[in-house]
Design an enzyme around this catalytic site. Structure first.
Site, PDB file in Angstrom:
ATOM      1  N   CYS A  91     -89.936  35.576  68.257  1.00 52.97           N
ATOM      2  CA  CYS A  91     -89.243  36.642  68.959  1.00 52.97           C
ATOM      3  C   CYS A  91     -89.469  37.955  68.233  1.00 52.97           C
ATOM      4  CB  CYS A  91     -87.749  36.328  69.025  1.00 52.97           C
ATOM      5  SG  CYS A  91     -86.776  37.549  69.923  1.00 52.97           S
TER       6      CYS A  91
ATOM      7  N   HIS B 237     -86.569  32.154  77.613  1.00 53.67           N
ATOM      8  CA  HIS B 237     -86.316  32.864  76.356  1.00 53.67           C
ATOM      9  C   HIS B 237     -85.755  34.261  76.646  1.00 53.67           C
ATOM     10  CE1 HIS B 237     -87.477  34.098  72.142  1.00 53.67           C
ATOM     11  NE2 HIS B 237     -87.429  35.282  72.737  1.00 53.67           N
ATOM     12  N   GLU B 238     -86.396  34.978  77.563  1.00 56.57           N
ATOM     13  CA  GLU B 238     -85.947  36.337  77.880  1.00 56.57           C
ATOM     14  C   GLU B 238     -84.594  36.326  78.587  1.00 56.57           C
ATOM     15  OE1 GLU B 238     -87.395  38.638  76.346  1.00 56.57           O
ATOM     16  OE2 GLU B 238     -89.241  37.567  75.877  1.00 56.57           O
TER      17      GLU B 238
ATOM     18  N   HIS C  71     -81.845  36.338  76.193  1.00 54.38           N
ATOM     19  CA  HIS C  71     -81.539  37.667  75.639  1.00 54.38           C
ATOM     20  C   HIS C  71     -80.490  38.387  76.480  1.00 54.38           C
ATOM     21  CE1 HIS C  71     -84.108  38.304  72.192  1.00 54.38           C
ATOM     22  NE2 HIS C  71     -85.171  37.873  72.858  1.00 54.38           N
TER      23      HIS C  71
END
Length: 176
Positions: free
Chosen positions: A101, A143-144, A147
């Site tokens: 990341c 993954h995003e 966030h």
């Protein structure tokens, strides 16, 4: 003109916030943020970047899979801005994969993610897109999306011994 933005790193409070839904499209200011995110992602050799990573706590990220020094075997796709993204369906087939990341520099971790997902998001023009994503691109999306919910990939690593320095990962993955 687009500009490279500073990327927040682990420990920054914005990375732990739940991002706000974007309610007005199209939006010229949002288009500027999208352009800045795209150049920032490319300059950092990323394959994705979320708005909170550059100080904007809104539900927006870029998926930009392409081979790079960080991910030499990544598939190539056009950088895509995804607004108010969500997962509609999951394959249920969990696959372990090494993740890094831009906000957690120098570290990789082994994370379980769904191999295939069906997603929905808005384009910068407000058009709804639904599509199936698989393998590496599905991993980037998941993954995003984390966030946007204040989750970083180390939070998803079940075994602390599976969090390793980037240099060790490169030895394992590419015999460097």
């Amino acid at each position: 003109m687009s500009k490279i933005l500073q990327i927040s790193e682990i420990g920054s409070p914005i990375l732990r916030q739940t991002a706000s839904v974007i309610t007005h499209l199209p939006d010229p200011k949002l288009n500027e943020t999208i352009a800045d995110l795209m150049v920032t992602c490319e300059a950092a050799n990323g394959v994705g970047i979320a708005a909170p990573q550059v100080g904007a706590s809104v539900r927006l990220f870029i998926v930009a899979s392409r081979p790079s020094p960080r991910y030499p075997h990544a598939p190539t796709m056009a950088p895509t801005a995804m607004i108010n993204p969500q997962i509609i369906d999951r394959s249920g087939e969990l696959v372990a994969g090494w993740e890094g990341c831009l906000s957690v520099p120098g570290t990789r971790g082994l994370v379980l993610r769904d191999r295939a997902i069906e997603v929905a998001y808005l384009t910068p023009h407000g058009e709804l897109v639904t599509q199936e994503l698989i393998d590496f691109v599905a991993r980037i999306f998941q993954h995003e999306l984390d966030h946007l919910d204040g989750i970083l990939f180390p939070d998803r690593v079940p075994d602390p011994t599976d969090l390793i320095p980037e240099a060790e990962y490169l030895k394992i993955a590419f015999d460097r």
